[in-house]
Design an enzyme around this catalytic site. Structure first.
Site, PDB file in Angstrom:
ATOM      1  N   ASP A   1       1.057  -1.005  -0.198  1.00  0.00           N
ATOM      2  CA  ASP A   1      -0.136  -0.311  -0.160  1.00  0.00           C
ATOM      3  C   ASP A   1       1.098   1.524  -0.303  1.00  0.00           C
ATOM      4  O   ASP A   1       1.797   1.137   0.135  1.00  0.00           O
ATOM      5  CB  ASP A   1      -0.801  -0.343   1.257  1.00  0.00           C
ATOM      6  CG  ASP A   1      -2.213  -1.189   1.318  1.00  0.00           C
ATOM      7  OD1 ASP A   1      -2.163  -1.425   0.380  1.00  0.00           O
ATOM      8  OD2 ASP A   1      -2.589  -1.472   2.953  1.00  0.00           O
ATOM      9  N   LYS A   2      -0.030   2.413  -0.103  1.00  0.00           N
ATOM     10  CA  LYS A   2       1.369   3.795  -0.080  1.00  0.00           C
ATOM     11  C   LYS A   2       1.787   3.713   1.019  1.00  0.00           C
ATOM     12  O   LYS A   2       2.557   3.984   0.902  1.00  0.00           O
ATOM     13  CB  LYS A   2       0.274   4.829  -0.785  1.00  0.00           C
ATOM     14  CG  LYS A   2       0.681   5.987  -0.783  1.00  0.00           C
ATOM     15  CD  LYS A   2      -0.535   7.366  -1.173  1.00  0.00           C
ATOM     16  CE  LYS A   2       0.190   8.328  -1.447  1.00  0.00           C
ATOM     17  NZ  LYS A   2      -0.862   9.496  -1.553  1.00  0.00           N
TER      18      LYS A   2
END
Ligand code: URA
Length: 237
Positions: free
Chosen positions: A104-105
């Protein structure tokens, strides 16, 4: 360092025996000078190797690890966000590397890239059960009930069933989580299903490969030994 004939084969110009003939005919140059020795040792990142004057090197099989910082999305391109591709050195652009799975970011840590599609698929396949170890800081405190629920295979809040996983509480609000699959936001959703919101997440290991002391934001190629260990792990299953 690698043998010239192996580099040429991996570049896709021909089989080992075809490469032998090509070399003999003097069509290959290393740093501008004709080279006929198949066993000549070259550094593929530094040497300029050409066939009939065309520079080669596009498809050398490469596996690299990145220590991903937060703030980058795992995608080859994105119209808005910064992507993990921006963290690879420009000299590697021609290698056509793709991220293996995704972080994920906001997630940091170990992210592999390769141009070997077969290896990529084997690494992310739940069938191969390659364990990924995450360090999580989270709200609440994991207890024995949580450990057992992870081991039994959790059901997420939306009804998604997860494979058995390992939860190791390290202390208040800190745990290690080991999963063998890569569902969307998997660790965050697993922890949330036990009422522990993840505040920070870092991938520390993938299969036999630890992140080690690679600084955040840095990349490096896997050593031949690391690659062999990883291959052994996936082919054993
Ligand atoms: N699980 C998550 O929730 N996020 C990641 O980035 C990786 C695993």
């Amino acid at each position: 360092m690698e043998r010239l004939d192996k580099f040429l084969c991996d570049s896709g110009i021909g089989t080992r025996s075809q490469v032998k003939v090509i070399l003999k005919s003097g069509r290959v140059t290393v740093d501008g000078k004709p080279e006929k020795d198949p066993g000549r040792k070259i550094d593929p990142d530094k040497a300029v190797i050409a066939l009939d004057g065309d520079i080669l090197g596009g498809m050398r099989r490469t596996v690299v690890m990145l220590n991903k910082p937060a703030g980058y999305v795992t995608a080859t391109e994105d119209p808005v966000e910064k992507t993990v591709m921006e963290l690879l050195p420009v000299e590697w652009k021609h290698l056509d590397l793709k991220p293996v799975g995704r972080l994920d970011k906001a997630t940091e840590g170990l992210l592999l890239f390769t141009n070997d599609g077969d290896l990529l698929h084997r690494l992310i396949s739940p069938k191969k059960e390659v364990p990924k170890i995450y360090y999580a800081r989270h709200e609440g405190q994991a207890d024995d009930g949580d450990v057992q629920a992870f081991a039994a295979g959790l059901t997420l809040r939306d009804g998604t069933a997860c494979l058995p996983a390992k939860l190791e509480p390290l202390g208040p609000g800190e745990s290690l989580v080991t999963v063998c699959e890569g569902k969307y936001h998997q660790v965050r959703r697993m922890m949330a299903s036990r009422n522990m919101t993840v505040l920070y997440l870092e991938r520390r290991q993938e299969g036999t490969l630890p992140l080690g002391d690679l600084p955040r934001g840095q990349v490096r190629e896997l050593t031949a030994e690391e690659l062999a260990d990883l291959e052994r792990e996936i082919s054993a299953k």
